[in-house]
Motif scaffolding. Structure first.
Motif: not given
Length: 384
Positions: A253-273
């Motif tokens: 969905n548009a509110f799902s994490p990866a979709a919402a991440l693009a909407s948030y539009a970060p200039h830097l994303t740090i991923v730890n998984l």
């Protein structure tokens, strides 16, 4: 910190060092442009061309801060000691102002009481529960008019809320001191939106949010408050306790994490998984595929840092050392392939055995506050 760049005219690269079995640095990149998106945003902020830049932390319990707090799960009061919070403090100390007055989701915790204990800046929320999964875990959901409250750490006059959007969602009211602003979701159901409110008074009065409409539940993904007279870097902690990479890669969905991440539009994303992926038997190929989705979404607006998580323990609860070596190598390769900076938390803490002997972990999987500081310092040095 050592950074290794790509090969020009036969220069030695981190990748070539790895192939011959030589030690590789804990912070490295195969491209001088890996942080170009972030560097440009930071430059615009410092030059006064914009008033904000955004950094998002995407991960599991090691991002939300478990281990840094107290209680049986080491999460009580952990928000303020988490890696994102420490990076914010280090950036501020390095002369880059931050906007860290905010929160996202329920962080994977089991009750609203646990959420409030994890982040005591939040209070109230009586009768609220967990809603749909989004940034930072289940959204805080209200089918009643009971207010939730957030206490800023300093004077603020602006506030952004992140919600499950749509005309099926109720209006809600933000109140600070004697001022109130009512906001109304709109558009197709299942959307995701950032809505902002301005207040005439700039002070540290708490901000209350309450459902005022009657149609459907209010679903609150997050809130950030700031002083509009001071430019700064917005820091967002999207860590969720216990999740595997598939949670953060969800695009349903548009509110799902990866979709919402693009909407948030970060200039830097740090991923730890990866910690839970290994522990829960997720295959390496699926894990890498999920990370590709997250990187793809994050790269729409900026740069990405991929971090390899550290573990401790007398026995390898976070996977055998041999298997972890394979996964770490695969993550480094993905970082190089996709133009991301790579940070190896495990190397920084000396490996599983050294981390255990040095007391770097509250349990086998979650760092002590000082160890999160070590990891945060590598990030801060790389991006300042």
């Amino acid at each position: 910190m050592t950074r290794t760049s790509g090969s020009i005219g036969g220069a030695v690269t981190a990748a070539s060092l790895a192939r011959i079995g030589a030690p590789v640095p804990a912070v490295e990149t195969s491209s001088a442009t890996a942080l170009l998106g972030w560097t440009a945003a930071r430059g615009r902020l410092r030059s006064g061309m914009t008033d904000s830049a955004r950094i998002a932390f995407v991960g599991d319990s090691k991002t939300m801060g478990a281990g840094a707090g107290t209680g049986t799960g080491f999460t009580v009061g952990a928000f303020a000691r988490s890696r994102p919070a420490r990076v914010a403090a280090l950036l501020a100390a390095g002369g880059l102002a931050t906007r860290a007055d905010g929160f996202f989701g329920c962080a994977g915790l089991g009750s609203i009481a646990d959420v409030l204990a994890y982040d005591p800046r939040r209070s109230g929320f009586s009768g609220w529960g967990g809603g749909s999964n989004s940034l930072g875990g289940a959204m805080m959901s209200a089918g009643n008019a009971n207010p939730g409250q957030f206490q800023p750490g300093g004077a603020v006059d602006r506030c952004a809320v992140f919600i499950r959007n749509g005309s099926d969602r109720p209006a809600f009211t933000l109140t600070k001191g004697n001022e109130s602003v009512t906001l109304t979701p709109s558009g197709p159901s299942g959307g995701f939106a950032r809505l902002e409110a301005s207040f005439a008074t700039r002070d540290a009065a708490p901000i209350a949010i309450a459902r005022s409409g009657t149609s459907g539940n209010l679903q609150l993904a997050g809130l950030i408050a700031w002083d509009s007279s001071k430019p700064g870097v917005e820091i967002a902690n999207f860590g969720v306790y216990g999740v595997v990479s598939g949670y953060q890669a969800d695009m349903t969905n548009a509110f799902s994490p990866a979709a919402a991440l693009a909407s948030y539009a970060p200039h830097l994303t740090i991923v730890n998984l990866g910690t839970n992926d290994i522990a829960q038997g997720v295959g390496m190929a699926l894990w890498l595929g999920n990370l590709r989705i997250i990187v793809q979404q994050a790269r729409l607006s900026g740069s990405v840092i991929l971090t390899w998580p550290a573990v401790a323990g007398v026995s390898p609860a976070g996977g055998s050392d041999a298997n972890r070596t394979l996964w770490r190598g695969a993550l480094r390769a993905l970082a190089f392939e996709t133009g991301c900076l790579f940070i190896d938390d495990e190397t920084m803490l000396g490996g599983r055995v050294a981390a255990q002997a040095g007391g770097a972990f509250a349990d086998n999987l979650h760092e002590m506050p000082w160890a999160y500081d070590v990891e945060a310092s590598a990030i801060a040095r790389a991006i300042l």
